[in-house]
Each structure stands twice: as C-alpha cells, then as structure tokens.
Design an enzyme around this catalytic site. Structure first.
Site, PDB file in Angstrom:
ATOM      1  N   LYS A 106      51.224  -2.602 -15.133  1.00 28.93           N
ATOM      2  CA  LYS A 106      52.276  -3.221 -15.962  1.00 28.93           C
ATOM      3  C   LYS A 106      52.159  -4.742 -15.906  1.00 28.93           C
ATOM      4  O   LYS A 106      52.154  -5.417 -16.942  1.00 28.93           O
ATOM      5  CB  LYS A 106      53.665  -2.805 -15.446  1.00 28.93           C
ATOM      6  N   ASN A 107      52.066  -5.283 -14.699  1.00 32.88           N
ATOM      7  CA  ASN A 107      52.123  -6.736 -14.560  1.00 32.88           C
ATOM      8  C   ASN A 107      50.827  -7.428 -14.984  1.00 32.88           C
ATOM      9  O   ASN A 107      50.796  -8.653 -15.118  1.00 32.88           O
ATOM     10  CB  ASN A 107      52.529  -7.127 -13.131  1.00 32.88           C
ATOM     11  N   ARG A 137      62.227 -10.771 -18.773  1.00 34.31           N
ATOM     12  CA  ARG A 137      61.921 -12.169 -18.550  1.00 34.31           C
ATOM     13  C   ARG A 137      60.456 -12.505 -18.843  1.00 34.31           C
ATOM     14  O   ARG A 137      60.123 -13.648 -19.152  1.00 34.31           O
ATOM     15  CB  ARG A 137      62.268 -12.548 -17.125  1.00 34.31           C
ATOM     16  N   CYS A 183      68.546 -12.587 -12.534  1.00 36.23           N
ATOM     17  CA  CYS A 183      68.558 -11.129 -12.489  1.00 36.23           C
ATOM     18  C   CYS A 183      68.706 -10.700 -11.044  1.00 36.23           C
ATOM     19  O   CYS A 183      68.790 -11.537 -10.159  1.00 36.23           O
ATOM     20  CB  CYS A 183      67.327 -10.529 -13.140  1.00 36.23           C
ATOM     21  N   ARG A 190      65.414 -16.703 -10.346  1.00 31.43           N
ATOM     22  CA  ARG A 190      64.209 -16.668 -11.181  1.00 31.43           C
ATOM     23  C   ARG A 190      64.109 -17.819 -12.188  1.00 31.43           C
ATOM     24  O   ARG A 190      64.076 -17.606 -13.398  1.00 31.43           O
ATOM     25  CB  ARG A 190      64.083 -15.313 -11.891  1.00 31.43           C
ATOM     26  N   PRO A 191      64.022 -19.047 -11.680  1.00 28.47           N
ATOM     27  CA  PRO A 191      63.859 -20.184 -12.592  1.00 28.47           C
ATOM     28  C   PRO A 191      62.470 -20.207 -13.227  1.00 28.47           C
ATOM     29  O   PRO A 191      61.570 -19.505 -12.771  1.00 28.47           O
ATOM     30  CB  PRO A 191      64.037 -21.395 -11.669  1.00 28.47           C
ATOM     31  N   ASP A 226      61.069 -23.373 -13.992  1.00 29.59           N
ATOM     32  CA  ASP A 226      60.766 -24.805 -13.983  1.00 29.59           C
ATOM     33  C   ASP A 226      59.272 -25.095 -13.846  1.00 29.59           C
ATOM     34  O   ASP A 226      58.751 -26.042 -14.449  1.00 29.59           O
ATOM     35  CB  ASP A 226      61.575 -25.526 -12.888  1.00 29.59           C
ATOM     36  N   ASP A 258      56.669  -6.667  -4.028  1.00 26.93           N
ATOM     37  CA  ASP A 258      56.983  -5.493  -4.862  1.00 26.93           C
ATOM     38  C   ASP A 258      56.809  -4.180  -4.101  1.00 26.93           C
ATOM     39  O   ASP A 258      57.116  -3.116  -4.637  1.00 26.93           O
ATOM     40  CB  ASP A 258      56.106  -5.489  -6.129  1.00 26.93           C
ATOM     41  N   VAL A 272      59.500 -14.183  -0.708  1.00 26.79           N
ATOM     42  CA  VAL A 272      59.196 -14.534  -2.112  1.00 26.79           C
ATOM     43  C   VAL A 272      60.468 -14.631  -2.950  1.00 26.79           C
ATOM     44  O   VAL A 272      60.661 -15.610  -3.685  1.00 26.79           O
ATOM     45  CB  VAL A 272      58.202 -13.508  -2.722  1.00 26.79           C
ATOM     46  N   ARG A 321      61.082   1.490 -16.053  1.00 26.04           N
ATOM     47  CA  ARG A 321      60.401   0.307 -16.593  1.00 26.04           C
ATOM     48  C   ARG A 321      59.020   0.124 -15.991  1.00 26.04           C
ATOM     49  O   ARG A 321      58.171  -0.557 -16.561  1.00 26.04           O
ATOM     50  CB  ARG A 321      61.165  -0.978 -16.231  1.00 26.04           C
TER      51      ARG A 321
HETATM   52  C1  EPZ Z   1      55.959 -11.569 -11.007  1.00 31.04           C
HETATM   53  O1  EPZ Z   1      57.201 -12.149 -11.347  1.00 31.04           O
HETATM   54  C2  EPZ Z   1      56.141 -10.082 -11.140  1.00 31.04           C
HETATM   55  N1  EPZ Z   1      56.541  -9.785 -12.506  1.00 31.04           N
HETATM   56  C3  EPZ Z   1      57.193  -9.586 -10.146  1.00 31.04           C
HETATM   57  O2  EPZ Z   1      57.204  -8.176 -10.205  1.00 31.04           O
HETATM   58  C4  EPZ Z   1      56.769 -10.000  -8.724  1.00 31.04           C
HETATM   59  O3  EPZ Z   1      57.809  -9.669  -7.812  1.00 31.04           O
HETATM   60  C5  EPZ Z   1      56.507 -11.497  -8.652  1.00 31.04           C
HETATM   61  O4  EPZ Z   1      55.548 -11.878  -9.678  1.00 31.04           O
HETATM   62  C6  EPZ Z   1      55.951 -11.932  -7.307  1.00 31.04           C
HETATM   63  O5  EPZ Z   1      54.764 -11.228  -7.014  1.00 31.04           O
HETATM   64  C7  EPZ Z   1      55.609  -9.709 -13.462  1.00 31.04           C
HETATM   65  O6  EPZ Z   1      54.422  -9.878 -13.233  1.00 31.04           O
HETATM   66  C8  EPZ Z   1      56.081  -9.362 -14.823  1.00 31.04           C
HETATM   67  P1  EPZ Z   1      56.880 -15.681  -9.622  1.00 31.04           P
HETATM   68  P2  EPZ Z   1      57.306 -13.722 -11.646  1.00 31.04           P
HETATM   69  O7  EPZ Z   1      56.881 -16.670 -10.716  1.00 31.04           O
HETATM   70  O8  EPZ Z   1      56.049 -14.169 -12.279  1.00 31.04           O
HETATM   71  C9  EPZ Z   1      59.998 -18.880  -7.794  1.00 31.04           C
HETATM   72  C10 EPZ Z   1      58.096  -6.044 -10.404  1.00 31.04           C
HETATM   73  O9  EPZ Z   1      58.759  -5.415  -9.548  1.00 31.04           O
HETATM   74  N2  EPZ Z   1      59.747 -19.623  -9.048  1.00 31.04           N
HETATM   75  O10 EPZ Z   1      55.625 -15.473  -8.846  1.00 31.04           O
HETATM   76  O11 EPZ Z   1      58.582 -13.968 -12.335  1.00 31.04           O
HETATM   77  C11 EPZ Z   1      60.783 -17.601  -8.059  1.00 31.04           C
HETATM   78  O12 EPZ Z   1      62.159 -17.840  -8.127  1.00 31.04           O
HETATM   79  C12 EPZ Z   1      58.384  -7.512 -10.668  1.00 31.04           C
HETATM   80  O13 EPZ Z   1      57.180  -5.542 -11.085  1.00 31.04           O
HETATM   81  C13 EPZ Z   1      60.329 -20.866  -9.229  1.00 31.04           C
HETATM   82  O14 EPZ Z   1      61.048 -21.365  -8.354  1.00 31.04           O
HETATM   83  O15 EPZ Z   1      57.373 -14.257 -10.160  1.00 31.04           O
HETATM   84  C14 EPZ Z   1      60.352 -16.731  -6.895  1.00 31.04           C
HETATM   85  O16 EPZ Z   1      61.140 -17.028  -5.763  1.00 31.04           O
HETATM   86  C15 EPZ Z   1      59.674  -7.976 -10.108  1.00 31.04           C
HETATM   87  N3  EPZ Z   1      60.107 -21.540 -10.407  1.00 31.04           N
HETATM   88  C16 EPZ Z   1      58.907 -17.144  -6.648  1.00 31.04           C
HETATM   89  O17 EPZ Z   1      58.751 -18.440  -7.267  1.00 31.04           O
HETATM   90  C17 EPZ Z   1      59.316 -21.021 -11.396  1.00 31.04           C
HETATM   91  O18 EPZ Z   1      59.130 -21.689 -12.438  1.00 31.04           O
HETATM   92  C18 EPZ Z   1      57.853 -16.190  -7.219  1.00 31.04           C
HETATM   93  O19 EPZ Z   1      58.062 -16.044  -8.624  1.00 31.04           O
HETATM   94  C19 EPZ Z   1      58.718 -19.759 -11.200  1.00 31.04           C
HETATM   95  C20 EPZ Z   1      58.954 -19.073 -10.013  1.00 31.04           C
END
Ligand code: EPZ
Length: 423
Positions: free
Chosen positions: A26-27, A96, A120, A125-126, A128, A308, A330, A400
C-alpha cells in the site's frame, strides 16, 4: 474518521497453520500512483492492492483529469488530459497521502492547490518538511481558507536537509526533483523499502536519481519523462502482521512473496522472543511452540523497527513470560490500542513514549474498537489468540491496509467473519 457499522467477529484460541501470499505494498503504491502525474505517457502498474486508500488515490487523480483503470491488481494511468490543479478537502481528509500530488503537479504544471491535511489518530502529522522543501526549490506558497496553493515557473533543484527522515516528505521531494532544473540533494532522507520502490519507478520513466535506500538521495532533473510498466513490491507490514499472527497463535505460518531484507527487524525480534523463523528466498516461516519471552523494542525509521508493526508486537508481548518494553519514537500518539488491549486483560502501562507490558497468562475475548489501521490489525491478532470471542468495531481502518484480510486469515485456520450492525 467514522466507522461504517461493520465489525469483525473472531473466535479465539486459533492455531494458524499454512501459507499466505502477501499483496502489493500500500505505502509503495500510493506515491507511485501519484508519480504517474509526472508524465503524459501511459503508466502500467502491477501488483497494486485493492484497498480503499488505493481507490482514493485513483479518485484524486481522476478528479484532476487523469484516466485510471484498476483490474486484478493492474492499474493503467494516463494523465495526458490533466487540466485541474486542486485536491478537495473531502479527499484530503479521508487520506493524508493525497499530499503526494503536490510534488509531481508542481514539477509538471507549476501549480497545485490541496486542502490542508488535518490531524489524525496517531499524531498531529504536520507537512512542514514537504512545504519547506518545495519552497526551497522555488515554489511560492499561500494558505487560505484551509487550502495550500503552490505555484512556480520552474522548480529548481537545491540541497534539502530533513530534520527527521520523513517518508512522505522524501517521496514528495523526489517526485519534485526529477523534473526540476538542476540537481536536488535530499539529506537525512527516509530509507524505507517504499522509497526505494518509488526510485525504481522514477528511473523506469526516465528519472535520473541515485542513493534511494540511503540517507542521501541525489536527483538530476530532466525535462521530460516517458511511460513505463512497474511491479509494486510486496507489503512488508502485511507480511510482518502475518508473521506475528503465526507467533501469537502458536502456529506454523509461511508468509510467501516477501522481500526478506525488508523484514529483518521483525525477524530479529521474533527470534529474540523465542519464535523459530525459517527464511528462504522469498518466503519466511514462523513457528512458535512455546510461550514467548519478553523483549524490548524501540520503533525507528527504516532500517530500525517499523512503527507500523508496533501495535502487533504489543499484542504478541501481552502474553509473554515476563516484562517487555516498547518505546515509540516516530509518532507521538501511537498507543491508542493500549486501552483496547487492557479491556482484553492485557497488563499495560504507558509512561511518556514507553509502554511497559507485563505478560499475562492469556488475553480474554472482548468487545473492542479499532482506533487506527495497525492498532486494529493488532486487536484482530489479540482476538485470534484470546480465550473466548472478540468483536472488533470500526474495521474500516483495518480494511484500508489489508487486502482480503479475513479470507487470508480464515485460509490459515482462523474462524472470523465480517458482520454489519443494522443502524
Ligand atoms: C508514512 O507516513 C506511512 N504512510 C505511515 O504508515 C508510517 O507510519 C510512517 O510513514 C512512518 O513510517 C504512508 O506511507 C502512506 P512521516 P508519513 O512523514 O509519510 C513527522 C500505516 O499504518 N513529520 O515519515 O505521513 C511526523 O509527525 C501508516 O500504513 C513532521 O514533523 O510519515 C511523524 O512524527 C500510518 N513534519 C514523523 O515525522 C512533516 O512534514 C514521521 O512521519 C512530516 C512528518
């Protein structure tokens, strides 16, 4: 997110045995589908899972003007007629990962408008890092009425350091970089298997990039990309979930169609807990005859232990012989399953980012609510191992991320079904 009235009814004390074939990731599929926006030629994707999030990404592209067909895991995407630049609030709010259209739309058309993603269950989940990176590449951003609008004449490559190796930001900036002018360097990039898969796809359509799967990704922009066909990698979290299903039910489960290297952190922890894990080329077999031993887990970006898989491991350790500890680094709020597992008799205490798990003899079948995707999967695993029957509500979250979850578990010997409430 609201449930849709469907729930799982699960018979406990299951003993899973047999083989299960893992679906496409999926991801990995979500960013690759979005990346099809980078070319006006046809893209064909294979091994795409039939999941709600994939259907939503299909809808996001269709609303922009793309033609997308999905049948039997094969997706054909043609974005030649894309003429709109906006992703609606309703779609962004449901998923998202819709943010993935930003990089490719800006790179190809110089214009995109997306609804601001909200928070969520698992954290605020920012986005930035996505926005700062795109701004560094020359995008002009404005925020109004809950939307982010980004415009540019031409993106220009730059050196971008991510404070945290965000999967989403790395993917978005890679997609932006392939059509940008000059060289983009992403430092402290995410190294997840799905980032590597995205890189393979981008190369197959003519992108020039190297370093995906390491902390530094270098992208040399090109002026035009072409069509290609691409096979999605297997879903390593689905695979890990079925491995834990084998261990938690003291079963004997062979998980087929996997990339062993992506499963290393889960394999190591299952062995440490006393399960037998037998690897062969693209399958892995998990056998757990005895009660498992307590262990410590810290979630980290890849190649660390995946967040995950954290809830599923908590379900497993809830009946281990002693005290285990999990530290979640994370996401700031990924312990929503704790209260539900406590209903099932687990002895869990959360202190800040750490959860202390005192193993109990057995979990008890109960009525529980799936707060998010992986937490819901973990509650299913807990229900399969529990003494008595378990009902898991709000399974829309679980559905999902797991293709044919019930069918696959039942084929291994589980006794569970989907039911629907009248209202
Ligand atoms: C991906 O989410 C996955 N989703 C998530 O899987 C997974 O938990 C996550 O990566 C971490 O491995 C998809 O691939 C669709 P991140 P993503 O940006 O990309 C912070 C599942 O169960 N952050 O790596 O949204 C954030 O808040 C899902 O399949 C910022 O601060 O995750 C978090 O603490 C749930 N600013 C950390 O980084 C930003 O601009 C990791 O987020 C972006 C992220």
């Amino acid at each position: 997110m609201e449930g849709d009235g469907k729930y799982y009814e699960i018979k406990g004390l299951a003993k899973l045995k047999g083989e299960v074939k893992i679906s496409g990731s999926k991801n990995a599929s979500l960013p690759v589908i979005a990346a099809s926006l980078l070319t006006d030629s046809e893209v064909v994707l294979h091994n795409v899972p039939a999941l709600n999030d994939v259907f939503l990404m299909k809808q996001v592209l269709e609303e922009l003007g793309a033609k997308v067909a999905l049948e039997n895991g094969n997706m054909v995407v043609n974005t030649a007629d894309v003429s709109k630049f906006e992703t609606r609030f309703e779609l962004m709010n449901k998923m998202r990962a819709s943010i993935y259209v930003m990089g490719p739309m800006l790179a190809r058309f110089g214009h995109v408008r997306v609804a601001m993603p909200g928070g969520c269950a698992i954290g605020s989940r920012p986005v930035d890092y996505h926005l700062t990176g795109l701004e560094k590449m020359g995008a002009k951003l404005t925020m109004d009425h809950g939307y982010i609008e980004a415009k540019c004449n031409k993106l220009v490559g730059d050196r971008i350091y991510l404070d945290f190796p965000s999967v989403g930001a790395t993917a978005n900036l890679m997609m932006a970089g392939v059509l940008a002018e000059g060289t983009t360097i992403i430092e402290n990039a995410a190294e997840e298997p799905h980032i590597q898969d995205l890189a393979w796809f981008l190369k197959s359509i003519g992108g020039r990039l190297s370093g995906a799967g390491t902390k530094t990704i270098t992208i040399h922009g090109v002026t035009k990309l072409h069509g290609a066909s691409h096979q999605m990698i297997p879903d390593q979290i689905e695979a890990g979930t079925f491995m834990v299903a084998g261990a938690i039910t003291h079963g004997n489960v062979t998980v087929e169609n996997v990339q062993i290297k992506d499963l290393r952190p889960v394999i190591v922890k299952l062995i440490e807990a006393g399960a037998q894990v037998k690897e062969s080329r693209n399958e892995v077999r998990v056998i757990a005859k005895k009660k498992l031993k307590p262990i410590r887990i810290t979630t980290l970006p890849h190649p660390g232990f995946p967040t995950d898989m954290q809830p599923q491991m908590m379900a497993l350790l809830a009946t281990a012989d002693g005290v285990s500890m999990i530290k979640e680094t994370v996401w700031e709020n990924r312990y929503m399953h704790v209260a539900e597992m406590i209903r099932m008799g687990a002895d869990l205490k959360v202190q800040g980012t750490t959860c202390v798990i005192e193993g109990v003899d057995s979990l008890k079948g109960s009525k529980v609510v799936a707060p998010d995707l992986r937490a819901g999967a973990a509650l299913v695993l807990a229900g399969l191992s529990a003494d008595g029957d378990t009902t898991v509500y709000d399974i829309i979250h679980v559905e999902r991320g797991y293709e044919n979850f019930v069918e696959k578990l039942n084929a291994l010997g589980a006794d569970m079904k989907i039911a629907e409430s009248a209202s």
